[in-house]
Design a protein around this motif. Structure first.
Motif, PDB file in Angstrom:
ATOM      1  N   VAL A   1      45.354  24.132  15.533  1.00 65.15           N
ATOM      2  CA  VAL A   1      44.118  23.987  14.774  1.00 65.15           C
ATOM      3  C   VAL A   1      44.194  22.808  13.804  1.00 65.15           C
ATOM      4  CG1 VAL A   1      44.660  25.558  12.846  1.00 65.15           C
ATOM      5  CG2 VAL A   1      42.291  25.309  13.629  1.00 65.15           C
ATOM      6  N   VAL A   2      45.377  22.485  13.289  1.00 62.43           N
ATOM      7  CA  VAL A   2      45.512  21.301  12.442  1.00 62.43           C
ATOM      8  C   VAL A   2      45.243  20.041  13.256  1.00 62.43           C
ATOM      9  CG1 VAL A   2      47.154  19.883  11.143  1.00 62.43           C
ATOM     10  CG2 VAL A   2      47.020  22.341  10.723  1.00 62.43           C
ATOM     11  N   ASP A   3      45.838  19.940  14.443  1.00 64.80           N
ATOM     12  CA  ASP A   3      45.590  18.795  15.322  1.00 64.80           C
ATOM     13  C   ASP A   3      44.101  18.644  15.625  1.00 64.80           C
ATOM     14  OD1 ASP A   3      47.735  17.180  15.898  1.00 64.80           O
ATOM     15  OD2 ASP A   3      48.381  18.300  17.660  1.00 64.80           O
ATOM     16  N   ALA A   4      43.475  19.746  16.029  1.00 63.05           N
ATOM     17  CA  ALA A   4      42.061  19.701  16.395  1.00 63.05           C
ATOM     18  C   ALA A   4      41.188  19.345  15.196  1.00 63.05           C
ATOM     19  CB  ALA A   4      41.632  21.041  16.977  1.00 63.05           C
ATOM     20  N   SER A   5      41.542  19.842  14.011  1.00 56.26           N
ATOM     21  CA  SER A   5      40.759  19.553  12.807  1.00 56.26           C
ATOM     22  C   SER A   5      40.843  18.078  12.433  1.00 56.26           C
ATOM     23  CB  SER A   5      41.263  20.413  11.636  1.00 56.26           C
ATOM     24  OG  SER A   5      41.140  21.784  11.921  1.00 56.26           O
ATOM     25  N   LEU A   6      42.059  17.544  12.413  1.00 55.64           N
ATOM     26  CA  LEU A   6      42.219  16.143  12.052  1.00 55.64           C
ATOM     27  C   LEU A   6      41.508  15.238  13.050  1.00 55.64           C
ATOM     28  CD1 LEU A   6      45.956  16.117  10.913  1.00 55.64           C
ATOM     29  CD2 LEU A   6      43.918  16.066   9.459  1.00 55.64           C
ATOM     30  N   ALA A   7      41.516  15.612  14.310  1.00 55.06           N
ATOM     31  CA  ALA A   7      40.829  14.810  15.317  1.00 55.06           C
ATOM     32  C   ALA A   7      39.311  14.883  15.136  1.00 55.06           C
ATOM     33  CB  ALA A   7      41.216  15.278  16.711  1.00 55.06           C
TER      34      ALA A   7
END
Length: 590
Positions: A347-353
């Motif tokens: 979810v961190v990866d997806a949020s930053l993207a």
């Protein structure tokens, strides 16, 4: 006020390149896009820590058992010392309080329960002295049925200008006996209530996505736009620094108000993707917020808007913070993520993207006034409670100590991320929900509308403990003839009171104070994130934010720490220990 039964799923990790730095394999997170025109990468909101105050439960200074604005003013120094940048106030407007103040009867007056406009001005003045910004809740989707505009609408004829301020429709079926469509209230039951005309005969129906005492405004009417622009300017003139917009995705409804076979809260299920929900996320909403952004800009570049836009997937949520609209949008997929290394990394990866793609900062949040506190959510080994439903004395009870340990770990992990963070009052004390609250004390309309099938949100809204001694743990203690708090506090909260934790260098409060100080000094909020592959597995997750290494162990067994001096850990100080315990997060100087 967010939709209950949050239905977001954690998206899969996004692909990223691999590099080698020293002996560590590093996985760069998605790179944010350049800042869009009209924003600054050094804007205070980019890395802000915002502290939510739920006024009725923060501090009671007049002794009536209900928190008030004067109580908030008296304790603002505590929040400044904690190290936050801004304070967000949940509603304090005039209201019959049928839904904790989210049923507003006058948007430009303070409810006498909380004080006066002079009290509000004093609060803003004190916050300015302490270099704290004040953000206030705005509730534009609906108002109270006691609001003068709705009372005029009820008294007016069908098709009249007064009724056009709200969403009135004729019913379906014989004699209009059936609601205009099949929409359901977030609090249970139908989203329509039928009126009666002057003779008492059944009349039209009005829409309320929440309680029947909260009629929805008709945002197809330009006069509604004008009214809320007036309200924005009223509070900006009084010195507020921004607005958190309640259910920001719900104002505009799809033309024709078609039936909907999906969830009442707009989440995606098989056959009914959330982006098709006719009561949420309509394109015309973005024009409203562009207009509001322009109004705020008239008062200077520092004013902000934050969207409570519970829509999925993440890239759709990010549209609310596209250039010229909101500064922040609450990150519900992050809030809903379990205490899991894989889920958090994903979810961190997806949020930053998603947020980076529109040049916006990501926000991170673990608790608020609408959800079970994360100290309780993480206290279960299985699925745990369902958001918005609460936990009662007859339910499986949480492992409080395990939950508080994991909550501290989750908070330290969150505060190490680049972006803005939102804290909910009491989480710095590690407060759990009140899970044995008597049914007779419950006040959330969800409890009444579902006849107790859903307990509602009262458990996370219990008044704060300020001092160990006293009948109300300092919430209104020391006031002559102090009243009983509006919700009872758990007996065990005395040992979690702020005065107890302030004197303990290993307390939950001490961890927050220290972490927020380190976060500011090391500029983690404006940093960058790079995954450290060596420390990422099914049970552990680690990343570099500048020269700070953040490691979380969500697995069942301790692991050895890498080299580096310890900056902060989420458990009491362990002299000389080079192990990361189960359910612990640590910050190291890399």
């Amino acid at each position: 006020m967010q939709s209950t039964h949050l239905a977001s799923t954690v998206p899969p990790s996004l692909p990223s390149a691999t590099a080698t730095v020293g002996a560590l394999a590093l996985m760069p997170a998605p790179t944010p896009a350049p800042s869009p025109a009209g924003t600054r990468s050094d804007h205070w909101s980019t890395s802000a820590v915002v502290y939510q105050v739920y006024p009725r439960s923060f501090r009671d200074l007049d002794g009536d058992g209900m928190g008030d604005l004067a109580g908030i003013t008296a304790e603002l120094v505590q929040l400044a010392e904690l190290g936050v940048d801004a304070v967000w106030l949940s509603p304090f407007y005039s209201s019959p309080q049928r839904d904790g103040g989210y049923d507003v009867s006058d948007y430009c007056q303070v409810d006498p329960l909380f004080g006066t406009l002079d009290d509000f001005d004093q609060l803003v003045g004190r916050a300015t002295q302490l270099k704290l910004r004040i953000i206030i809740d705005l509730v534009p989707n609906h108002c109270s049925s006691d609001h003068s505009l709705f009372q005029l609408a009820l008294a007016a004829a069908p098709g009249s200008p007064a009724r056009d301020m709200f969403i009135f429709r004729d019913g379906r079926g014989e004699g209009g006996a059936l609601p205009p469509n099949n929409w359901q209230s977030h609090f249970g039951g139908p989203a329509w209530t039928r009126t009666a005309d002057a003779s008492g005969a059944p009349g039209q129906w009005y829409l309320h996505l929440f309680d029947s005492t909260q009629p929805d405004f008709n945002w197809d009417n330009p006069l509604v736009h004008q009214e809320f622009e007036r309200i924005l300017r009223f509070w900006l003139d009084r010195g507020v620094d921004g607005f958190r917009v309640d259910v920001a995705h719900a104002l505009v409804k799809a033309p024709g108000l078609p039936d909907w076979g999906g969830t009442a809260w707009g989440g995606s299920i098989d056959g009914f993707p959330g982006h098709e929900a006719p009561m949420f996320g309509q394109p015309a909403l973005h024009d409203i917020y562009r207009r509001w952004r322009g109004i705020l800009a008239e008062y200077g570049p520092e004013k902000i808007l934050c969207a409570e836009a519970n829509v999925d997937p993440l890239d759709r949520m990010a549209r609310w913070v596209a250039p010229g609209q909101m500064h922040h949008a609450f990150n519900f997929p992050y809030l809903n993520a379990p205490f899991s290394a894989l889920a958090l990394r994903s979810v961190v990866d997806a949020s930053l993207a998603a947020f980076g793609a529109v040049g916006a900062t990501s926000t991170w949040v673990l608790s608020n006034h609408d959800v079970v506190r994360h100290a309780t959510r993480f206290a279960y080994e299985g699925a745990g409670p369902r958001q918005g439903d609460g936990i009662g004395a007859g339910d499986e009870q949480p492992n409080v100590e395990a939950g508080r340990q994991r909550a501290a770990a989750a908070s330290l992990f969150m505060l190490g991320l680049p972006g803005a963070a939102y804290l909910y009052q009491g989480e710095e004390l590690g407060l759990p929900d009140h899970t044995t609250l008597p049914d007779a004390s419950r006040q959330d309309p969800t409890f009444a509308r579902t006849e107790g099938a859903r307990l509602g949100r009262d458990g996370c809204r219990v008044p704060l403990p300020w001092r160990e001694a006293g009948a109300s743990f300092g919430f209104s203690d020391g006031v002559p003839a102090a009243g009983v708090p509006w919700l009872p506090q758990p007996e065990a909260w005395g040992r979690l009171a702020r005065d107890v934790q302030s004197a303990d260098p290993d307390s939950h409060l001490a961890i927050y104070r220290s972490a927020l100080g380190i976060r500011r000094r090391r500029e983690l909020g404006t940093g960058t994130l790079t995954w450290v592959d060596e420390h990422c597995s099914d049970t552990t997750v680690g990343f570099l934010n500048g020269s700070t290494l953040v490691l979380l162990n969500a697995g069942p067994s301790p692991i050895e720490l890498p080299d580096g001096s310890i900056l902060q850990r989420s458990r009491p100080r362990q002299a000389g220990s080079r192990q990361l315990e189960s359910g612990e997060t640590i910050w190291l100087a890399a």
